[in-house]
Design a protein around this motif. Structure first.
Motif, PDB file in Angstrom:
ATOM      1  N   VAL A 179      -1.417   6.984  25.448  1.00 42.54           N
ATOM      2  CA  VAL A 179      -2.313   7.366  26.535  1.00 42.54           C
ATOM      3  C   VAL A 179      -3.558   8.007  25.922  1.00 42.54           C
ATOM      4  CG1 VAL A 179      -2.625   8.784  28.605  1.00 42.54           C
ATOM      5  CG2 VAL A 179      -0.387   7.785  28.108  1.00 42.54           C
ATOM      6  N   VAL A 180      -4.727   7.610  26.425  1.00 39.93           N
ATOM      7  CA  VAL A 180      -5.991   8.135  25.916  1.00 39.93           C
ATOM      8  C   VAL A 180      -6.739   8.845  27.034  1.00 39.93           C
ATOM      9  CG1 VAL A 180      -8.202   7.574  24.825  1.00 39.93           C
ATOM     10  CG2 VAL A 180      -6.155   6.219  24.279  1.00 39.93           C
ATOM     11  N   GLU A 192      -2.882  -4.751  25.746  1.00 43.58           N
ATOM     12  CA  GLU A 192      -3.248  -4.782  27.161  1.00 43.58           C
ATOM     13  C   GLU A 192      -3.684  -3.385  27.590  1.00 43.58           C
ATOM     14  OE1 GLU A 192      -0.980  -5.315  31.470  1.00 43.58           O
ATOM     15  OE2 GLU A 192      -0.101  -6.223  29.665  1.00 43.58           O
ATOM     16  N   VAL A 193      -4.758  -3.305  28.358  1.00 43.10           N
ATOM     17  CA  VAL A 193      -5.284  -2.024  28.819  1.00 43.10           C
ATOM     18  C   VAL A 193      -4.813  -1.720  30.237  1.00 43.10           C
ATOM     19  CG1 VAL A 193      -7.386  -0.781  29.477  1.00 43.10           C
ATOM     20  CG2 VAL A 193      -7.314  -2.046  27.327  1.00 43.10           C
ATOM     21  N   LEU A 249      -1.908  -0.002  26.240  1.00 40.69           N
ATOM     22  CA  LEU A 249      -2.569   1.270  25.979  1.00 40.69           C
ATOM     23  C   LEU A 249      -3.207   1.732  27.282  1.00 40.69           C
ATOM     24  CD1 LEU A 249      -3.410   3.354  23.767  1.00 40.69           C
ATOM     25  CD2 LEU A 249      -5.539   2.046  23.530  1.00 40.69           C
ATOM     26  N   ALA A 250      -2.915   2.963  27.698  1.00 41.92           N
ATOM     27  CA  ALA A 250      -3.425   3.480  28.974  1.00 41.92           C
ATOM     28  C   ALA A 250      -4.602   4.421  28.740  1.00 41.92           C
ATOM     29  CB  ALA A 250      -2.320   4.220  29.722  1.00 41.92           C
ATOM     30  N   PHE A 251      -5.591   4.311  29.612  1.00 43.02           N
ATOM     31  CA  PHE A 251      -6.739   5.212  29.601  1.00 43.02           C
ATOM     32  C   PHE A 251      -6.781   5.959  30.929  1.00 43.02           C
ATOM     33  CE2 PHE A 251      -7.847   1.997  26.534  1.00 43.02           C
ATOM     34  CZ  PHE A 251      -8.568   2.673  25.553  1.00 43.02           C
ATOM     35  N   GLU A 289       3.398   6.047  31.013  1.00 42.60           N
ATOM     36  CA  GLU A 289       4.586   5.874  30.166  1.00 42.60           C
ATOM     37  C   GLU A 289       5.649   5.058  30.904  1.00 42.60           C
ATOM     38  OE1 GLU A 289       7.464   8.562  27.277  1.00 42.60           O
ATOM     39  OE2 GLU A 289       6.504   9.520  29.008  1.00 42.60           O
ATOM     40  N   GLN A 290       5.827   5.334  32.199  1.00 44.91           N
ATOM     41  CA  GLN A 290       6.791   4.576  32.995  1.00 44.91           C
ATOM     42  C   GLN A 290       6.421   3.098  33.085  1.00 44.91           C
ATOM     43  OE1 GLN A 290       6.980   6.541  36.808  1.00 44.91           O
ATOM     44  NE2 GLN A 290       7.605   8.501  35.919  1.00 44.91           N
TER      45      GLN A 290
END
Length: 224
Positions: free
Chosen positions: A73-74, A31-32, A6-8, A66-67
């Motif tokens: 994405v947050v 995983e962040v 998960l991306a922030f 995303e890549q």
């Protein structure tokens, strides 16, 4: 089997540890990935909060996430929440605003809503989000804004205690005039625990509410 990611996207380092901890608690096994651009908020302060000027940059971080294999994405910053919404059309993964659940909670609970921020660039995007959520419910709440700009200056200079003191004073004044108070920035959330216990339920913050909603929304995406 690798852990889901998960991306922030952050505009201040202040929010990084908060969302790491909440993800570990509410989305165990995820995983962040963090992206930080601390030039965005100064730019918005100079251009009057014109998010379109940073949209391409924000979207590029989301595309890179995303890549890197992120499943969502947050946007950790309410000032650029509208950029997150605009980016949704260009990505193949969910793009979420951390403050969306908070806005929905506010309009479901109150007709008089306070919006507090330490950054002027956050007041209007948060107010617009609340108005949109209210319109979806067929309501039109009265919204009262309060800006604690001195608190932000103190936070950026490293004076967290000063930030909390200044912000608390603004919040206590605002809460007398409304049914609930929305704290427009995730960095403001920790101040609530220092306010009078009887008043704390009247304050809504984005980190936990947002992450509870995101954890539910991403539940299926965490399974391979």
């Amino acid at each position: 089997m690798s852990n889901p990611k998960l991306a922030f996207i952050h505009t201040t380092p202040v929010t990084i540890d908060t969302f790491k901890a909440l993800t570990a608690e509410l989305m165990p096994g995820w995983e962040v990935i963090n992206f930080l651009d601390d030039s965005i908020l100064p730019q918005l302060a100079q251009n009057g909060g014109r998010v379109t000027d940073v949209l391409e940059r924000w979207t590029s971080y989301a595309k890179f996430a995303e890549q890197q294999g992120a499943r969502g994405v947050v946007s950790a910053c309410s000032s650029v929440g509208e950029a997150a919404e605009a980016a949704r059309a260009t990505l193949g993964i969910p793009v979420m605003r951390i403050d969306e659940a908070m806005a929905e909670e506010a309009v479901s609970r109150a007709n008089k809503i306070g919006v507090a921020a330490t950054l002027a660039s956050t007041l209007q995007p948060t107010t617009r989000l609340i108005q949109r959520k209210a319109s979806e419910r067929g309501t039109e709440p009265e919204i009262k804004q309060a800006l604690a700009s001195e608190a932000y200056r103190l936070l950026m200079s490293g004076d967290r205690e000063g930030h909390d003191r200044e912000l608390s004073a603004v919040l206590l004044e605002l809460v007398d005039a409304v049914d609930v108070v929305v704290l427009a920035q995730a960095s403001m959330a920790r101040v609530v625990s220092a306010l009078p216990e009887a008043l704390q339920p009247k304050f809504l913050t984005s980190p936990r509410l947002g992450m509870l909603h995101i954890a539910q929304a991403m539940e299926g995406a965490g399974r391979d």
